[in-house]
Design a protein around this motif. Structure first.
Motif, PDB file in Angstrom:
ATOM      1  N   PHE A 101     -44.886 -31.453  30.157  1.00  0.00           N
ATOM      2  CA  PHE A 101     -44.289 -32.493  30.999  1.00  0.00           C
ATOM      3  C   PHE A 101     -43.358 -33.382  30.183  1.00  0.00           C
ATOM      4  CE2 PHE A 101     -43.818 -36.571  32.970  1.00  0.00           C
ATOM      5  CZ  PHE A 101     -43.682 -36.275  34.316  1.00  0.00           C
ATOM      6  N   TRP A 102     -43.830 -33.870  29.031  1.00  0.00           N
ATOM      7  CA  TRP A 102     -42.993 -34.756  28.225  1.00  0.00           C
ATOM      8  C   TRP A 102     -41.786 -33.996  27.672  1.00  0.00           C
ATOM      9  CZ3 TRP A 102     -43.122 -39.440  29.303  1.00  0.00           C
ATOM     10  CH2 TRP A 102     -44.301 -40.150  29.522  1.00  0.00           C
ATOM     11  N   PHE A 103     -41.941 -32.700  27.425  1.00  0.00           N
ATOM     12  CA  PHE A 103     -40.787 -31.915  26.975  1.00  0.00           C
ATOM     13  C   PHE A 103     -39.700 -31.929  28.052  1.00  0.00           C
ATOM     14  CE2 PHE A 103     -38.113 -28.672  25.404  1.00  0.00           C
ATOM     15  CZ  PHE A 103     -38.466 -28.404  24.088  1.00  0.00           C
ATOM     16  N   ALA A 104     -40.105 -31.700  29.312  1.00  0.00           N
ATOM     17  CA  ALA A 104     -39.143 -31.695  30.414  1.00  0.00           C
ATOM     18  C   ALA A 104     -38.568 -33.082  30.666  1.00  0.00           C
ATOM     19  CB  ALA A 104     -39.814 -31.159  31.677  1.00  0.00           C
ATOM     20  N   ALA A 105     -39.452 -34.111  30.625  1.00  0.00           N
ATOM     21  CA  ALA A 105     -39.007 -35.483  30.875  1.00  0.00           C
ATOM     22  C   ALA A 105     -38.082 -35.980  29.783  1.00  0.00           C
ATOM     23  CB  ALA A 105     -40.214 -36.418  30.999  1.00  0.00           C
ATOM     24  N   GLY A 106     -38.140 -35.346  28.618  1.00  0.00           N
ATOM     25  CA  GLY A 106     -37.242 -35.724  27.536  1.00  0.00           C
ATOM     26  C   GLY A 106     -35.877 -35.080  27.633  1.00  0.00           C
ATOM     27  N   CYS A 107     -35.664 -34.261  28.660  1.00  0.00           N
ATOM     28  CA  CYS A 107     -34.376 -33.556  28.808  1.00  0.00           C
ATOM     29  C   CYS A 107     -33.617 -33.972  30.068  1.00  0.00           C
ATOM     30  CB  CYS A 107     -34.618 -32.044  28.846  1.00  0.00           C
ATOM     31  SG  CYS A 107     -35.373 -31.336  27.378  1.00  0.00           S
ATOM     32  N   THR A 260     -53.218 -38.624  29.450  1.00  0.00           N
ATOM     33  CA  THR A 260     -53.546 -39.633  28.449  1.00  0.00           C
ATOM     34  C   THR A 260     -53.732 -38.947  27.104  1.00  0.00           C
ATOM     35  OG1 THR A 260     -54.660 -40.923  30.158  1.00  0.00           O
ATOM     36  CG2 THR A 260     -55.039 -41.570  27.873  1.00  0.00           C
ATOM     37  N   SER A 261     -52.619 -38.757  26.424  1.00  0.00           N
ATOM     38  CA  SER A 261     -52.605 -38.091  25.126  1.00  0.00           C
ATOM     39  C   SER A 261     -51.754 -38.912  24.176  1.00  0.00           C
ATOM     40  CB  SER A 261     -52.038 -36.669  25.253  1.00  0.00           C
ATOM     41  OG  SER A 261     -51.817 -36.098  23.985  1.00  0.00           O
ATOM     42  N   LYS A 262     -52.385 -39.445  23.130  1.00  0.00           N
ATOM     43  CA  LYS A 262     -51.652 -40.282  22.180  1.00  0.00           C
ATOM     44  C   LYS A 262     -50.506 -39.518  21.538  1.00  0.00           C
ATOM     45  CE  LYS A 262     -52.187 -42.811  17.826  1.00  0.00           C
ATOM     46  NZ  LYS A 262     -53.122 -43.180  16.740  1.00  0.00           N
ATOM     47  N   ASP A 263     -50.803 -38.338  21.005  1.00  0.00           N
ATOM     48  CA  ASP A 263     -49.748 -37.545  20.380  1.00  0.00           C
ATOM     49  C   ASP A 263     -48.748 -37.046  21.408  1.00  0.00           C
ATOM     50  OD1 ASP A 263     -50.710 -37.867  17.832  1.00  0.00           O
ATOM     51  OD2 ASP A 263     -51.877 -36.003  17.832  1.00  0.00           O
ATOM     52  N   GLY A 264     -49.224 -36.810  22.643  1.00  0.00           N
ATOM     53  CA  GLY A 264     -48.327 -36.352  23.699  1.00  0.00           C
ATOM     54  C   GLY A 264     -47.256 -37.376  24.026  1.00  0.00           C
ATOM     55  N   ILE A 265     -47.653 -38.642  24.207  1.00  0.00           N
ATOM     56  CA  ILE A 265     -46.662 -39.659  24.564  1.00  0.00           C
ATOM     57  C   ILE A 265     -45.765 -39.987  23.368  1.00  0.00           C
ATOM     58  CG2 ILE A 265     -48.015 -41.741  24.042  1.00  0.00           C
ATOM     59  CD1 ILE A 265     -46.860 -42.874  26.710  1.00  0.00           C
ATOM     60  N   LEU A 266     -46.308 -39.901  22.144  1.00  0.00           N
ATOM     61  CA  LEU A 266     -45.450 -40.076  20.963  1.00  0.00           C
ATOM     62  C   LEU A 266     -44.379 -38.985  20.931  1.00  0.00           C
ATOM     63  CD1 LEU A 266     -48.008 -41.019  18.153  1.00  0.00           C
ATOM     64  CD2 LEU A 266     -46.258 -42.496  19.177  1.00  0.00           C
ATOM     65  N   PHE A 267     -44.789 -37.755  21.238  1.00  0.00           N
ATOM     66  CA  PHE A 267     -43.807 -36.673  21.320  1.00  0.00           C
ATOM     67  C   PHE A 267     -42.794 -36.942  22.426  1.00  0.00           C
ATOM     68  CE2 PHE A 267     -42.391 -32.764  23.389  1.00  0.00           C
ATOM     69  CZ  PHE A 267     -41.682 -32.186  22.345  1.00  0.00           C
ATOM     70  N   GLY A 268     -43.268 -37.504  23.562  1.00  0.00           N
ATOM     71  CA  GLY A 268     -42.350 -37.817  24.651  1.00  0.00           C
ATOM     72  C   GLY A 268     -41.274 -38.805  24.225  1.00  0.00           C
ATOM     73  N   ILE A 269     -41.666 -39.852  23.500  1.00  0.00           N
ATOM     74  CA  ILE A 269     -40.698 -40.835  22.994  1.00  0.00           C
ATOM     75  C   ILE A 269     -39.737 -40.169  22.026  1.00  0.00           C
ATOM     76  CG2 ILE A 269     -40.442 -42.944  21.627  1.00  0.00           C
ATOM     77  CD1 ILE A 269     -43.242 -43.756  22.704  1.00  0.00           C
ATOM     78  N   LEU A 270     -40.287 -39.408  21.100  1.00  0.00           N
ATOM     79  CA  LEU A 270     -39.482 -38.718  20.092  1.00  0.00           C
ATOM     80  C   LEU A 270     -38.496 -37.760  20.739  1.00  0.00           C
ATOM     81  CD1 LEU A 270     -38.991 -37.579  17.156  1.00  0.00           C
ATOM     82  CD2 LEU A 270     -40.933 -36.074  17.576  1.00  0.00           C
ATOM     83  N   HIS A 271     -38.988 -36.957  21.676  1.00  0.00           N
ATOM     84  CA  HIS A 271     -38.162 -35.920  22.295  1.00  0.00           C
ATOM     85  C   HIS A 271     -37.082 -36.523  23.179  1.00  0.00           C
ATOM     86  CE1 HIS A 271     -37.364 -31.798  23.242  1.00  0.00           C
ATOM     87  NE2 HIS A 271     -37.581 -31.958  24.531  1.00  0.00           N
ATOM     88  N   THR A 272     -37.409 -37.602  23.867  1.00  0.00           N
ATOM     89  CA  THR A 272     -36.428 -38.253  24.735  1.00  0.00           C
ATOM     90  C   THR A 272     -35.266 -38.801  23.912  1.00  0.00           C
ATOM     91  OG1 THR A 272     -38.135 -38.851  26.342  1.00  0.00           O
ATOM     92  CG2 THR A 272     -36.077 -40.101  26.429  1.00  0.00           C
ATOM     93  N   CYS A 273     -35.570 -39.510  22.841  1.00  0.00           N
ATOM     94  CA  CYS A 273     -34.513 -40.047  21.980  1.00  0.00           C
ATOM     95  C   CYS A 273     -33.694 -38.923  21.351  1.00  0.00           C
ATOM     96  CB  CYS A 273     -35.111 -40.931  20.889  1.00  0.00           C
ATOM     97  SG  CYS A 273     -35.881 -42.448  21.493  1.00  0.00           S
ATOM     98  N   SER A 274     -34.378 -37.899  20.846  1.00  0.00           N
ATOM     99  CA  SER A 274     -33.686 -36.777  20.206  1.00  0.00           C
ATOM    100  C   SER A 274     -32.725 -36.105  21.171  1.00  0.00           C
ATOM    101  CB  SER A 274     -34.694 -35.746  19.693  1.00  0.00           C
ATOM    102  OG  SER A 274     -35.519 -36.292  18.704  1.00  0.00           O
ATOM    103  N   ASN A 275     -33.186 -35.861  22.386  1.00  0.00           N
ATOM    104  CA  ASN A 275     -32.338 -35.178  23.355  1.00  0.00           C
ATOM    105  C   ASN A 275     -31.202 -36.045  23.853  1.00  0.00           C
ATOM    106  OD1 ASN A 275     -33.519 -32.651  23.356  1.00  0.00           O
ATOM    107  ND2 ASN A 275     -35.094 -33.249  24.801  1.00  0.00           N
ATOM    108  N   PHE A 276     -31.420 -37.356  23.870  1.00  0.00           N
ATOM    109  CA  PHE A 276     -30.329 -38.270  24.184  1.00  0.00           C
ATOM    110  C   PHE A 276     -29.195 -38.054  23.174  1.00  0.00           C
ATOM    111  CE2 PHE A 276     -29.691 -42.912  25.757  1.00  0.00           C
ATOM    112  CZ  PHE A 276     -28.741 -42.448  26.655  1.00  0.00           C
ATOM    113  N   GLY A 277     -29.575 -37.927  21.904  1.00  0.00           N
ATOM    114  CA  GLY A 277     -28.579 -37.673  20.870  1.00  0.00           C
ATOM    115  C   GLY A 277     -27.947 -36.307  21.003  1.00  0.00           C
TER     116      GLY A 277
END
Length: 704
Positions: A101-107, A260-277
């Protein structure tokens, strides 16, 4: 997630299910066949539709007339990286349902947001070919060079990310040497991009996307035909058992069945910013926006971005769940052990799951899917770098008066150079122990510094020249410093393993992304600019004249009898263009407002209103909810298949097929649909896919 060097873990215990011959057939033979077919298509389109790829505007921007359907397909394809297919599955394996989900939401929100930038560029600087031309005109050559370096870094790391993941999977599936696949993958891409330019990229995007989505939809059904799974409800029970065997640290209840996944939401933040770039600093996105007709930019990017969401979400959810559920079964490739960190971060979750439920056929399907994904997206990267080298380096710094032939020649050299360089750079990363997971996590550190300075260049008239130059440099330095220092702090050393951890990459990426906002605002406050957007339009960038609808008119025919007709036509067009200029400007502004609305709505829907309440409530999926979750993802995935494959055909594709057929039979093209300044009932340039301008239609009519 701890990323280990390849040398740290033995992955050779899993025997490749396919022979090396199969690997070479897919990578070399199919690649060459696709290249030859595209060469033939390019020749046929030139003969029947007047699409001459020896003209720079056609080679680089498809005469700025690509319609909504083909734009939508190309946008979906632009993010169908091998990384998306492999990464969404391995994040699901590590974090559970939150990972895909966070992978998709980051794109998807970033893709939709680009519609706003694309239509703004169409309105303010319609003759541009690359985003770097916009920077140069507004801020001069120093800023131009700074952003050029940032864009090239973005393209280099993006290409390496694709090649590392794809070559690892091809090697694991067929036993083909990983370096051989790394260097052979770009060969076919180089050939058809060399010959066909951006239009070849659009057409191969369509073909590759169709194949990838068919295979993805096949696995969404095949997973539940397996006797070991049988149904979505049974898969739910197997995931509960998997969590008992291997609970997930940081997840609510240690289960895979929670957002509710700590590492999952951290990945979501990371992936969203990365894909923005990756979106904003990827010149291929600007090229495709410039190639689209004005009325195709916003709907094409919006529909494409929303439909794309289902691919990493649906495929990643199903296949990671299959891997987790069946890894303790004898037919799982690594049985009796779990997958190692190296295997996971190399992207092998998806292929191992495919082998488990479909055997050698599943391995062959994944091999073909990954090949299609990496060649399609790599072609966009190649044409992007080629455009930078030809327009922003050669034409600007070496030969200002460059002709069509000169620019096309430099573009061809750029295609060859970058394909070879990307393969060499990926090989270097492989030998220092870097894999798909490492590049996926750290990408944002180097791709994000230019995001907001670039956005401000197009949307904020006050950003100063000093701010445009200094803020991305300071942002990159800040991001690198934070990334390396936190890796040293949490890992005790700066190494491949510690710099690939989630937390240092999150800190570094966020610093790279958002610190330039502060730098730009503070530096601009010293001496703000009040830029006149009309300055953009005073710069003549197109090598051919743009019509009133912002599409490129073809050169005159050499037939002297038709010259007077064409001259009268152009006079009429210019008068009509002057009358409609105000209307066109208002129409583009309206599209801009629509783009802004959908950008905000997509971000709020995919990133805030949907996932965050589930994260905050510590909700653990029940069986019925999980079944609904998977069913919606699969339906959305199948809908994406139909949109990506059928929409381009109904949106003018059938017209071009008819046109090509008649042209090959020597029949005169019926131009009724193209009358009225070359527009059809929908107001978009006709005929199909907007591939033929008014001049080309009239030219054929006069000379036939």
């Amino acid at each position: 997630m701890s990323l280990l060097s390849r040398a740290d873990v033995d992955t050779g215990s899993v025997k490749p299910p396919l022979s090396q011959t199969v690997g070479y057939i897919v990578v070399v033979l199919i690649g060459v066949i696709i290249a030859l077919v595209m060469m033939l298509v390019t020749k046929v389109l030139k003969k029947t539709s007047g699409e001459d790829n020896k003209k720079t505007e056609m080679f680089m921007t498809a005469n700025r007339t690509v319609r909504t359907g083909l734009t939508t397909s190309a946008v979906i394809s632009s993010w169908l990286w091998s990384t998306a297919l492999l990464g969404s599955s391995f994040t699901g394996y590590d974090y559970g349902v939150s990972g895909p989900f966070w992978f998709a939401a980051g794109c998807s929100p970033m893709i939709v947001f680009f519609a706003l930038l694309g239509i703004s560029c169409k309105r303010k600087i319609p003759e541009a070919h690359t985003s770097l031309e916009v920077v140069r005109i507004r801020y001069g050559r120093v800023a131009h060079v700074v952003f050029m370096i940032l864009c090239l870094i973005n393209n280099i790391f993006a290409s390496a990310n694709m090649l590392l993941g794809a070559s690892a999977v091809i090697s694991a599936m067929s036993g083909m040497h990983i370096i051989a696949s790394t260097f052979l993958l770009p060969v076919g891409v180089t050939v058809y991009t060399f010959v066909g330019g951006i239009k070849a990229t659009f057409l191969t995007d369509y073909f590759h996307t169709t194949i990838i989505l068919i295979i993805a939809c096949y696995f969404s059904v095949k997973a539940f035909e397996s006797d070991q799974i049988g149904s979505i409800g049974n898969l739910y029970e197997l995931l509960k058992e998997a969590a008992v065997r291997n609970p997930v640290s940081g997840n609510a209840g240690g289960t895979y069945l929670t957002m509710t996944s700590k590492d999952g939401i951290l990945f979501g933040i990371l992936h969203t910013c990365s894909n923005f770039g990756l979106v904003i600093m990827d010149t291929s996105y600007f090229i495709k926006a410039f190639s689209a007709s004005p009325k195709a930019v916003v709907p094409g990017y919006t529909i494409g971005g929303i439909m794309y969401f289902a691919i990493p979400w649906g495929l990643g959810t199903v296949m990671s769940s299959v891997a987790l559920a069946l890894e303790n079964q004898p037919n799982f490739p690594t049985f009796p052990r779990r997958m190692t960190s190296s295997e996971v971060s190399s992207g092998l979750v998806l292929p191992y799951a495919a082998i488990t439920i479909a055997g050698k056929g599943g391995a062959a399907a994944i091999l073909l899917m990954i090949f299609m994904a990496v060649t399609s997206t790599l072609s966009a990267q190649v044409i992007a770098v080629s455009s930078i080298l030809s327009f922003d380096v050669y034409r600007e710094y070496f030969k200002k008066s460059a002709t069509d032939r000169d620019v096309i020649r430099s573009s061809h050299l750029g295609v060859i150079f970058f394909a070879a360089f990307a393969a060499g750079f990926s090989t270097m990363l492989h030998y220092v122990g870097v894999d798909l997971g490492w590049t996926l996590y750290m990408l944002g550190v180097v791709t994000c510094p230019g995001i907001f300075p670039m956005i401000f260049t197009v949307l904020w008239r006050r950003q100063s020249k000093a701010a445009a130059i200094l803020s991305p440099i300071l942002g990159l330095a800040t991001g690198l410093a934070v990334w390396l220092s936190t890796a040293n702090r949490f890992g005790g050393a700066v190494s491949v393993a510690t710099t690939g951890e989630v937390l240092p990459c999150v800190y570094g990426t966020v610093a790279s992304c958002f610190s330039p906002i502060l730098y730009s605002v503070l530096i601009t406050a010293v001496r703000p600019q009040n830029y006149d957007w009309n300055e953009f339009k005073r710069e003549k960038l197109a090598l051919e004249k743009l019509g009133s609808d912002l599409t490129t008119a073809h050169h005159e025919t050499e037939n002297p009898e038709s010259d007077s007709h064409l001259q009268r036509d152009r006079v009429d067009e210019e008068e009509a263009g002057e009358r409609s200029a105000a209307v066109d400007a208002q129409e583009l502004k309206r599209w801009g407002r629509i783009a802004a609305f959908w950008s905000a709505a997509t971000f709020l829907g995919h990133w805030v209103l949907w996932p965050l309440p589930m994260y905050g409530s510590h909700y653990i999926f029940g069986k019925k909810f999980y079944i609904a979750w998977v069913v919606v993802a699969i339906i959305w995935l199948w809908a994406t298949l139909f949109v990506a494959t059928l929409y381009p055909i109904f949106d003018g594709g059938y017209q071009q097929i008819i046109q090509v057929y008649r042209g090959l039979r020597g029949q005169q093209l019926k131009t009724g649909a193209a009358s009225g300044n070359g527009k059809d009932a929908q107001g978009e340039t006709s005929p199909s896919n907007g591939s033929v301008s008014d001049g080309a239609v009239r030219e054929r009519k006069e000379t036939s």
